[in-house]
Design a protein around this motif. Structure first.
Motif, mmCIF file in Angstrom:
data_model
loop_
_atom_site.group_PDB
_atom_site.id
_atom_site.type_symbol
_atom_site.label_atom_id
_atom_site.label_comp_id
_atom_site.label_asym_id
_atom_site.label_seq_id
_atom_site.Cartn_x
_atom_site.Cartn_y
_atom_site.Cartn_z
ATOM 1 N N GLU A 204 0.989 -1.228 -0.005
ATOM 2 C CA GLU A 204 -0.043 0.067 0.081
ATOM 3 C C GLU A 204 0.696 1.291 -0.187
ATOM 4 N N VAL A 205 0.796 1.855 -1.006
ATOM 5 C CA VAL A 205 1.522 3.252 -1.140
ATOM 6 C C VAL A 205 0.595 4.470 -1.046
ATOM 7 N N VAL A 206 0.604 5.219 -0.038
ATOM 8 C CA VAL A 206 -0.371 6.356 0.074
ATOM 9 C C VAL A 206 0.424 7.811 0.059
ATOM 10 N N ILE A 207 -0.117 8.684 -0.869
ATOM 11 C CA ILE A 207 0.410 9.726 -1.310
ATOM 12 C C ILE A 207 -0.198 11.204 -0.509
ATOM 13 N N GLY A 208 0.369 11.705 0.187
ATOM 14 C CA GLY A 208 -0.634 12.864 0.763
ATOM 15 C C GLY A 208 -0.495 14.321 -0.093
ATOM 16 N N ALA A 209 -1.497 15.339 0.536
ATOM 17 C CA ALA A 209 -1.448 16.215 -0.323
ATOM 18 C C ALA A 209 0.008 17.124 -0.041
ATOM 19 N N PRO A 210 0.155 17.743 -1.085
ATOM 20 C CA PRO A 210 1.351 18.654 -1.127
ATOM 21 C C PRO A 210 1.655 19.642 0.063
ATOM 22 N N ILE A 211 2.662 19.738 0.555
ATOM 23 C CA ILE A 211 3.022 20.779 1.605
ATOM 24 C C ILE A 211 3.753 21.887 1.117
ATOM 25 N N GLU A 212 3.226 23.010 0.905
ATOM 26 C CA GLU A 212 3.879 24.005 0.258
ATOM 27 C C GLU A 212 5.120 24.559 1.548
ATOM 28 N N THR A 213 6.016 25.168 1.007
ATOM 29 C CA THR A 213 7.212 25.370 1.587
ATOM 30 C C THR A 213 7.525 26.850 1.859
ATOM 31 N N ALA A 214 6.771 27.937 0.807
ATOM 32 C CA ALA A 214 7.275 29.061 0.960
ATOM 33 C C ALA A 214 6.989 29.884 2.041
ATOM 34 N N GLY A 215 8.208 30.693 2.850
ATOM 35 C CA GLY A 215 8.141 31.185 4.098
ATOM 36 C C GLY A 215 7.845 30.350 5.158
ATOM 37 N N ARG A 216 8.291 29.232 5.194
ATOM 38 C CA ARG A 216 8.381 28.441 6.312
ATOM 39 C C ARG A 216 9.905 27.816 6.630
ATOM 40 N N LYS A 217 9.955 27.363 7.798
ATOM 41 C CA LYS A 217 11.351 26.772 8.170
ATOM 42 C C LYS A 217 11.297 25.458 8.068
ATOM 43 N N PRO A 218 12.484 24.553 7.701
ATOM 44 C CA PRO A 218 12.697 23.380 7.284
ATOM 45 C C PRO A 218 12.202 22.438 8.575
ATOM 46 N N VAL A 219 12.483 22.924 9.824
ATOM 47 C CA VAL A 219 11.857 22.017 11.005
ATOM 48 C C VAL A 219 10.245 21.996 10.898
ATOM 49 N N GLU A 220 9.536 23.047 10.361
ATOM 50 C CA GLU A 220 8.084 23.181 10.509
ATOM 51 C C GLU A 220 7.671 22.147 9.230
ATOM 52 N N VAL A 221 8.158 22.162 8.164
ATOM 53 C CA VAL A 221 7.818 21.289 7.071
ATOM 54 C C VAL A 221 8.167 19.824 7.258
ATOM 55 N N LEU A 222 9.479 19.565 7.906
ATOM 56 C CA LEU A 222 9.760 18.260 8.114
ATOM 57 C C LEU A 222 8.885 17.778 9.354
ATOM 58 N N SER A 223 8.381 18.476 10.201
ATOM 59 C CA SER A 223 7.478 18.226 11.423
ATOM 60 C C SER A 223 6.138 17.630 10.791
ATOM 61 N N GLU A 224 5.761 18.515 9.718
ATOM 62 C CA GLU A 224 4.401 18.476 9.192
ATOM 63 C C GLU A 224 4.349 16.830 8.269
ATOM 64 N N ALA A 225 5.477 16.844 7.729
ATOM 65 C CA ALA A 225 5.487 15.661 6.838
ATOM 66 C C ALA A 225 5.606 14.398 7.756
ATOM 67 N N GLU A 226 6.550 14.462 8.830
ATOM 68 C CA GLU A 226 6.874 13.332 9.348
ATOM 69 C C GLU A 226 5.286 13.026 10.328
ATOM 70 N N SER A 227 4.472 14.008 10.812
ATOM 71 C CA SER A 227 3.426 13.760 11.342
ATOM 72 C C SER A 227 2.264 13.008 10.547
ATOM 73 N N TRP A 228 2.343 13.700 9.215
ATOM 74 C CA TRP A 228 1.517 12.839 8.287
ATOM 75 C C TRP A 228 1.795 11.576 8.098
ATOM 76 N N ILE A 229 3.074 11.193 7.807
ATOM 77 C CA ILE A 229 3.521 10.066 7.497
ATOM 78 C C ILE A 229 3.693 9.001 8.463
ATOM 79 N N GLU A 230 3.626 9.238 9.764
ATOM 80 C CA GLU A 230 3.581 8.266 10.864
ATOM 81 C C GLU A 230 2.269 8.021 11.188
ATOM 82 N N THR A 231 1.482 9.092 11.173
ATOM 83 C CA THR A 231 0.019 8.812 11.494
ATOM 84 C C THR A 231 -0.576 7.874 10.447
#
Length: 251
Positions: A204-231
């Motif tokens: 099973e391969v599940v692709i999430g909605a794109p996460i826009e990165t403009a004006g954000r910090k890497p740690v914020e983007v990574l945290s959002e991606a990690e949370s979605w993936i692990e959930t």
């Protein structure tokens, strides 16, 4: 015993395909353009996805294809459980290349052929300079229209495990302005990290909605991606108990 027989059969085809695509094909396609070389060399991955289905009964199903926008490159941040995704992603995502361990480039035949696809090799002990190199080379690939595949955990993790997510892919996305596409998968239930056993079933391969990165910090983007993936992983795991140990013969 049957999972081992399946695995050995698949391995024969895998090794044979490496010999063909690593030894015979590169000299023939070297004079051609990058897109032509890409189409030919990635037939290796498509062949092995097919051979895995035929020899081991392992297929795959993709959820969230609507999130793949071929008109704009993305930085894919994916769970990494198995060698399966390194083979199969060429059949799922648009023209791509990968952030990978520098050691892979030194593997005879495989590494030499891989270099023709312009991956971004990184020195995991290189610290800040390695990150800067990743951003510079990754931006070049993205600006050329190629998607970047990044496994933020850095190595394969067994089903049910959660590795430490590294910031390299998120930093690349933020510094270049390209969106992140998070991906969860359960390939390790069928193609384990260690050993030759292969278990039939559907990845099973599940692709999430794109996460826009403009004006954000890497740690914020990574945290959002990690949370979605692990959930999402909790929804496609745990793997069935029958897959956690060797199955009896004939099953």
């Amino acid at each position: 015993m049957l999972p081992l027989i399946r695995g050995l059969l698949f391995q024969l085809g895998l090794v044979g395909s490496i010999l063909v695509f690593g030894l015979l094909v590169p000299p023939l396609i070297w004079p051609f353009s990058r897109p032509v070389r890409y189409r030919v060399l990635t037939l290796w991955g498509r062949f092995n996805v097919w051979w895995l289905r035929v020899s081991c009964g392992i297929d795959y199903r993709v959820h969230g294809r609507e999130h793949i926008d071929p008109s704009r490159p993305h930085v894919v941040l994916s769970k990494h459980q198995s060698a399966w995704e390194t083979v199969a992603f060429v059949a799922i995502f648009p023209m791509q290349t990968w952030v990978l361990k520098r050691e892979l480039m030194r593997i005879p035949l495989f590494g030499w052929t891989l270099s023709m696809l312009d991956p971004v090799p990184i020195d995991r002990e290189g610290g800040r300079q390695a990150l800067e190199n990743l951003v510079a080379e990754g931006k070049q690939r993205l600006d050329q229209g190629r998607w970047m595949i990044v496994f933020p955990e850095g190595t394969r993790v067994a089903p049910g495990e959660h590795g430490r997510y590294r910031q390299g892919g998120a930093m690349l996305a933020v510094r270049t302005g390209y969106p992140v596409l998070p991906v969860a998968l359960n390939s390790g239930s069928f193609w384990p990290k260690k050993g030759l056993r292969r278990y039939p079933g559907t990845v099973e391969v599940v692709i999430g909605a794109p996460i826009e990165t403009a004006g954000r910090k890497p740690v914020e983007v990574l945290s959002e991606a990690e949370s979605w993936i692990e959930t999402t992983m909790t929804e496609i795991e745990p793997r069935p108990a029958t897959l956690s140990t060797e199955k009896p013969d004939g099953q």
